[in-house]
Enzyme design. Structure first.
Site, PDB file in Angstrom:
ATOM      1  CB  CYS A  57      -0.893  -0.002   1.237  1.00 17.53           C
ATOM      2  SG  CYS A  57      -1.834   1.535   1.422  1.00 17.53           S
ATOM      3  CG  ASP A  64      -2.307  -4.004  -0.599  1.00 14.52           C
ATOM      4  OD1 ASP A  64      -3.046  -4.147   0.385  1.00 14.52           O
ATOM      5  OD2 ASP A  64      -1.935  -2.904  -1.021  1.00 14.52           O
TER       6      ASP A  64
END
Length: 166
Positions: A57, A64
């Site tokens: 992120c 992620d």
């Protein structure tokens, strides 16, 4: 195909079969390699399912996780799969939003292999109770592949998938 033999085209590869290939931990589109498409006289799909994609992120720097699906109709070149694996791994420490990641992947592949048609779909695991699944596509402008891209975009989510807790 040019005057080169298939074997000569394979000799250009630096990663396939190389036991000392290095994993790059920073975004590295230059690792993408291509091989000649020996069946450029017909349309067909090549599909990659990449279930171990990770990126960061850009704001929180938390990881992620996603499955990335890449489908394309090749023209003269195919992406070499080991180089694709190393390329996708290079996103591991790269900070971008999910939507950016799938578009960057598509743009880099278009630049490297110039496919007739391509789509990239990221199925990211939920964060904060929401999963984000960006999808993008491309067809060579002014051709039936552009028409195909428009049709597939307009009909992309007519039959939504059943979510089974990824």
């Amino acid at each position: 195909m040019s005057g080169r033999s298939h074997q000569e085209g394979l000799n250009d590869l630096t990663l396939l079969g190389n036991q000392k290939a290095q994993y790059v931990f920073d975004y590295a589109p230059e690792v993408l390699e291509a091989v000649d498409n020996l069946h450029a006289n017909r349309d067909y799909f090549v599909k990659f399912n990449c279930p171990e994609f990770t990126s960061l992120c850009p704001l929180t720097h938390q990881p992620d996780f996603a499955t990335i699906y890449i489908s394309y109709v090749p023209d003269k070149k195919l992406v070499e799969s080991k180089s694709l694996k190393l390329y996708l791994f290079s996103f591991r420490n790269h900070g971008d939003f999910h939507e950016d990641c799938v578009n960057i992947i598509m743009n880099d592949l278009i630049k490297r292999i110039e496919p007739r048609y391509m789509e990239v779909w990221g199925k990211f695991t939920p964060r904060g109770g929401i999963s984000i699944d960006p999808w993008c596509n491309y067809g060579i402008p002014g051709t039936k592949y552009e028409e195909m891209a428009n049709f597939r975009l307009m009909n992309h989510d007519l039959y939504p998938e059943k979510i089974d807790n990824r």
